[in-house]
Enzyme design. Sequence first.
Site, PDB file in Angstrom:
ATOM      1  N   ASP B 296      17.140  53.815  42.244  1.00  0.00           N
ATOM      2  CA  ASP B 296      15.718  53.568  42.078  1.00  0.00           C
ATOM      3  C   ASP B 296      14.979  54.848  42.425  1.00  0.00           C
ATOM      4  O   ASP B 296      15.330  55.519  43.393  1.00  0.00           O
ATOM      5  CB  ASP B 296      15.269  52.447  43.018  1.00  0.00           C
ATOM      6  CG  ASP B 296      15.591  51.097  42.419  1.00  0.00           C
ATOM      7  OD1 ASP B 296      15.511  50.973  41.182  1.00  0.00           O
ATOM      8  OD2 ASP B 296      15.928  50.174  43.179  1.00  0.00           O
ATOM      9  N   ASP B 333      -8.763  50.929  50.243  1.00  0.00           N
ATOM     10  CA  ASP B 333      -7.441  50.806  49.610  1.00  0.00           C
ATOM     11  C   ASP B 333      -6.376  51.260  50.602  1.00  0.00           C
ATOM     12  O   ASP B 333      -6.272  52.442  50.923  1.00  0.00           O
ATOM     13  CB  ASP B 333      -7.442  51.684  48.355  1.00  0.00           C
ATOM     14  CG  ASP B 333      -6.134  51.586  47.602  1.00  0.00           C
ATOM     15  OD1 ASP B 333      -5.209  50.911  48.103  1.00  0.00           O
ATOM     16  OD2 ASP B 333      -6.036  52.193  46.520  1.00  0.00           O
ATOM     17  N   THR B 367      -6.039  43.666  41.067  1.00  0.00           N
ATOM     18  CA  THR B 367      -5.457  42.394  40.635  1.00  0.00           C
ATOM     19  C   THR B 367      -4.602  42.659  39.422  1.00  0.00           C
ATOM     20  O   THR B 367      -4.779  43.660  38.715  1.00  0.00           O
ATOM     21  CB  THR B 367      -6.523  41.369  40.241  1.00  0.00           C
ATOM     22  OG1 THR B 367      -7.173  41.834  39.062  1.00  0.00           O
ATOM     23  CG2 THR B 367      -7.522  41.120  41.338  1.00  0.00           C
ATOM     24  N   ARG B 371      -6.013  45.198  36.792  1.00  0.00           N
ATOM     25  CA  ARG B 371      -5.176  46.361  37.083  1.00  0.00           C
ATOM     26  C   ARG B 371      -6.036  47.567  37.460  1.00  0.00           C
ATOM     27  O   ARG B 371      -5.804  48.698  37.052  1.00  0.00           O
ATOM     28  CB  ARG B 371      -4.248  46.670  35.910  1.00  0.00           C
ATOM     29  CG  ARG B 371      -3.364  45.452  35.602  1.00  0.00           C
ATOM     30  CD  ARG B 371      -2.145  45.842  34.849  1.00  0.00           C
ATOM     31  NE  ARG B 371      -2.508  46.517  33.625  1.00  0.00           N
ATOM     32  CZ  ARG B 371      -1.687  47.271  32.909  1.00  0.00           C
ATOM     33  NH1 ARG B 371      -0.479  47.440  33.330  1.00  0.00           N
ATOM     34  NH2 ARG B 371      -2.076  47.841  31.807  1.00  0.00           N
ATOM     35  N   SER B 373      -8.760  48.914  40.911  1.00  0.00           N
ATOM     36  CA  SER B 373      -9.396  48.558  42.178  1.00  0.00           C
ATOM     37  C   SER B 373     -10.643  49.434  42.304  1.00  0.00           C
ATOM     38  O   SER B 373     -10.848  50.352  41.510  1.00  0.00           O
ATOM     39  CB  SER B 373      -8.437  48.777  43.345  1.00  0.00           C
ATOM     40  OG  SER B 373      -8.180  50.160  43.474  1.00  0.00           O
ATOM     41  N   LYS B 384     -11.061  52.583  39.819  1.00  0.00           N
ATOM     42  CA  LYS B 384      -9.982  53.520  39.492  1.00  0.00           C
ATOM     43  C   LYS B 384      -8.767  52.717  39.008  1.00  0.00           C
ATOM     44  O   LYS B 384      -8.564  51.563  39.418  1.00  0.00           O
ATOM     45  CB  LYS B 384      -9.630  54.427  40.670  1.00  0.00           C
ATOM     46  CG  LYS B 384      -8.978  53.788  41.865  1.00  0.00           C
ATOM     47  CD  LYS B 384      -8.724  54.888  42.893  1.00  0.00           C
ATOM     48  CE  LYS B 384      -7.801  54.581  44.032  1.00  0.00           C
ATOM     49  NZ  LYS B 384      -7.804  53.426  44.789  1.00  0.00           N
ATOM     50  N   ASP B 507      16.956  44.852  45.770  1.00  0.00           N
ATOM     51  CA  ASP B 507      16.513  43.965  46.844  1.00  0.00           C
ATOM     52  C   ASP B 507      15.779  42.730  46.326  1.00  0.00           C
ATOM     53  O   ASP B 507      15.842  41.675  46.917  1.00  0.00           O
ATOM     54  CB  ASP B 507      15.646  44.720  47.866  1.00  0.00           C
ATOM     55  CG  ASP B 507      14.479  45.450  47.213  1.00  0.00           C
ATOM     56  OD1 ASP B 507      14.337  45.355  45.978  1.00  0.00           O
ATOM     57  OD2 ASP B 507      13.732  46.108  47.941  1.00  0.00           O
ATOM     58  N   ASP B 511      16.338  41.543  40.734  1.00  0.00           N
ATOM     59  CA  ASP B 511      17.467  42.466  40.665  1.00  0.00           C
ATOM     60  C   ASP B 511      18.791  41.719  40.607  1.00  0.00           C
ATOM     61  O   ASP B 511      19.828  42.306  40.286  1.00  0.00           O
ATOM     62  CB  ASP B 511      17.509  43.367  41.913  1.00  0.00           C
ATOM     63  CG  ASP B 511      16.480  44.476  41.851  1.00  0.00           C
ATOM     64  OD1 ASP B 511      16.151  44.886  40.724  1.00  0.00           O
ATOM     65  OD2 ASP B 511      16.022  44.910  42.916  1.00  0.00           O
TER      66      ASP B 511
END
Lengths: 538, 668
Positions: B296, B333, B367, B371, B373, B384, B507, B511
């Site tokens: 990853d 944020d 959200t 997408r 904030s 943004k 995790d 996956d």
Amino acid sequence: MSTSDWIQIGVFLGIFLAAVKPLGAYMAAVYEGKFTRLDGWIYRILGVDPGEEQSWQQYSIHWLCFHVVGLLAVLGILMTQQWHPWNPQGFANLPFHMAFNIATSFVTNTNWQNYGGESTLSYFSQMAALTVQNFASASAGMAILVALARGITRRSVGVIGNFWVDLTRTTVYILLPLSLVLSLVLIQQGVIDNLDAYVKTTGGQVLPMGPAASQIAIKQLGTNGGGFFNVNSAHPFENPTPLSNLLEMIAILLIPAALCYTFGRLIQDKRQGWALLGTMLIIFVPFLLLIVWGEASNMEGKELRFGTVNSGIWAAATTAASNGSVNAMHDSFLPLGQFCTLFLMMLGEVVFGGVGSGLYGMIIFAIITVFIAGQMVGRTPEYLGKKIETFEMKMASIAILVPPLCVLVGTAIAVMHPQGVGGLLNHGPHGFSEILYAFTSMGNNNGSAFGGYSANSVLVNILGGVIMLVSRFGVAIPAIAIAGSLAGKKTTPVGLGTLPTHGPLFILLLAGTVVIVGALAFLPALALGPVVEQFRLR
Amino acid sequence: MMLNQNQLMESLRKLNPKHQAKNPVMFVVFVGSILTTVIALKDADAFSAWIALWLWFTVWFGNLAEAIAEGRGKAQADSLRKSRQSVMAKKLTEARYGSAWVHASGADLHKGDFVVVEAGDYIPMDGEVVEGAATVDESAITGESAPVIRESGGDRSSVTGGTRVLSDWLVVQITSQPGETFLDRMIGLVEGANRKKTPNEIALTILLASLTIVFLLATVTLQPFSAFAVKEAGKGAAVSVTVLVALLVCLIPTTIGALLSAIGIAGMDRMLKANVIAMSGRAVEAAGDVDILLLDKTGTITLGNRQAVAFIPASHTSEVELADVAQLSSLADETPEGRSVVVLAKEKYGLRERDLGQLGAHFVPFTAKTRMSGVDLNGREIRKGSMDSISAYLAALNRELPPEVKRAAEDIARQGGTPLLVAADGRAMGVIHLKDIVKGGIKERFGELRAAGIRTIMITGDNPLTAAAIAAESGVDEFLAEATPERKLSLIREKQAEGRLVAMTGDGTNDAPALAQADVAVAMNSGTQAAKEAGNLIDLDSNPTKLIEIVAIGKQMLITRGALTTFSIANDVAKYFAIIPAAFAATYPELNALNVMGLRTPESAILSAVIFNALIIVALIPLALKGIRYRPIGAAALLQRHILLYGVGGLIVPFIGIKAIDMILGVF
């Protein structure tokens, strides 16, 4: 050794090695199916569908059936030979134990001979029973090698080819043409080939006759080795001139060596084929030199027209390859030479070995080597892209176990039984060597005779026959099984983490494994034979 | 090498024939010991007694190796067992917090039951958090003292029995039966109780067994051979059973036979030391074979979070202005990216952090739908988000993205950064350049892996442009951009179809399918129950870089096994030189020429070989347990190195060892 000795060795090695690539490429083309004109009609007559492939189990069953039929045919011919044509000397039917031994011997490509050809067998028996098996047993061995090569190249497939196609192609396109050419050259050199009755000379000597040349060519090329006459290629009618001798010696190693190249071509990695050939050579050449050097001053049991060098080369070639023909009597070799010839056979007939069988035996040793040492690179073992797992190890273990089992148990029974020791010419350690040699020869499907040991007793015939069968089948069937199992596996791509199996290090490692694993079992026995004799010479 | 009384007792307990029969090589030694003991007692023969004694030592040393290997795990298991103490659980009658509960012992809980666990309580069994959030002390399992957060929903919802809630409360649904919890399995694994032979171990055992049969044949047939020799020579005596047994034991591969299971246990143990639980020995073995690592991006290749490195303003505004609105939008944020925007604005333009409350601003959280904030501040709307979402936002206001902003964003993406667009009052203000910070030294690490024949594939949710740039910077071989669980799964399948072995870490619940498909699947202990079920290794540290270490441990185990097998077989050559002349000394004294080591007497020669054969096992126990270090130098170089050390070494060492023992025996 003198310069001329070196030259003779160099000429021999040079010619047969030069033939490896062209012959190997031709054989690869045959197995890739590039020639089909001559064999197609045979399948039509036999009702074989050449496109129908077999699983390893089916392949094995067809292979076995072919041998059983061959065995029964030879047995039948030999036990009824007095009623057959071409029997000018009126030889009688053979008793079962003798016929059984001969039949198993020729069917298994061993060609151990408990008889003298010119005093036992009719021309019909020689031709219809023995010469046929010379071709058949050789083709059957090569067929397995081709199946194994297919197993290695295929991915996740259940079939490994068609036995009848492999058998027919080998015979029609490889063995028959080569034998035809060699026979004609040998006839030109003076090897006889007729159906006449024996000739009595004015001096009262009886000269045996017969269709020798046609049998001798395949006997050399197919690593058979069963002589037309009792003294094999020491006989002037089998091997009259230095040139015929050179050609016959080359013919011993020609196909087994060229098959390495063929194998490399078939698996699309020629380096692997060269590595296997290299392994054979680094074991073979030192032993060849030892024998020639050791026999340099010993003319006992050798033909004057060949001398010590060509007798030594022949002895090394015939025991390294499982040919078994001789042009000198190994019984008369000095202990060092005896040791070398014995040892080369004890390696399991994988240094050249039999046509096909030697190379598949060597590949089994490569699998063992990869398993023992390959893990040292930090991966579970793989050979030619195939993971070596439990099933392969089981089969490979059987294949390396069977020949020593045959040799050791056979020798042990023989030394304990009055019939086993009854035929001894010599006593002491040399007597032991004679018995050990006989069973080493049969137990590895070599067929060469030490001489001195009269092996034509019921015990040795039956025991030997069983040993030859077990040894041949006990390696061949596992080899087919491995082919099948590998064909069913995925192929792991080669990377930097893969154990390289084509480099000098692997060649040394493989040679070391063959010598250590293949021969450790025999060192105690060798110590009681040629080793003691050698130290007594001091 | 520590040896305690337990291990000593355990090694003696293993003399049980039933245990010995599991290992064909050592079973032959075991039978030989009995045989020579009987002969020694029957004939009152001192030589046989000495041989018998050393054969028993050989068997015992083998047991000892195994007991020591197991003993290390046992200590760990004991400490784990302490945390499995029987706890009283608060079993809920209804699956919600605040409902009535009854006391129930751990053994009475079943799969599907609900329990409430409050601060100070132990979690009774493995389960899934269905309600609440709490800090949990998992040090009993992970050894990590810092508490972790467990909460319902998401990827941090699984809890392990035996861990303790430190604060708050959790409602947990039990997911395992008594005796089958993670802790139980872990105890079983580290103790080696349910250790099964790995496939490669089985194959090796077959090879060793067949070699044993070959040597058995060689020695058994030696009896008639020597009897024949005696008859022919008219002197001496046939080789005695004691000598034959001694020869046999020396020739069969006892070194590797005795150490084989210890090597396997030690491999799992090394995983444990790296804080990885191997669910089977097979997983450790497979780890050595891996040729593709799926890594990853986040956390493995790059630092966990992206950081703002530049502000690129639109043409109608300035950098300072952009920095100002960017900072405003990020004040509330709390994501690392958001923090880095605030910090960059402060560092670069001296813009102080302001308090949203004082400004009377209203934070608009991110959200999944918008997408984006941002903040609403005195009627100003600052937003943004990604280029797509800001474009959509502007389009809704019938505005367009200025071309220079678009170009800047694309440039950033091409360089491997993530463009974050800022809009204020319905106008695009510019782009924040967020950059992935590639971990130091990771490129060298991948280089090593490549040299070892292992390819690395970076998995990322980023777009292909960004992914390609990071891939180039970090030196991975391939990347999978815009990865979804399905694409990850199909990538694994595709690579496996090429014959490759794939390792990955994971995790999340999504996956799990990929983990189940991968050949080596490392689940993070912090991950969900589903991921842990699908993995065959569990990383207690939840460190994604661990995969690289795991591969090395797997290789180490295989190397150790191969090296000791090679060593064991190479040893035989010297033993022949010791025993053959000795065995036939009376019949064929000429054979003493083979006594190249100049051993004193036949008895001493044979005994020395047997003693060497026994002591070499003890000498190699530390190596078997520690393992032979894996070096990423490529297979060819590795093979050469190990052949020299263990193959050639195996040929030479016994000559020296046997000679030394013979000299020492001469002193007495």
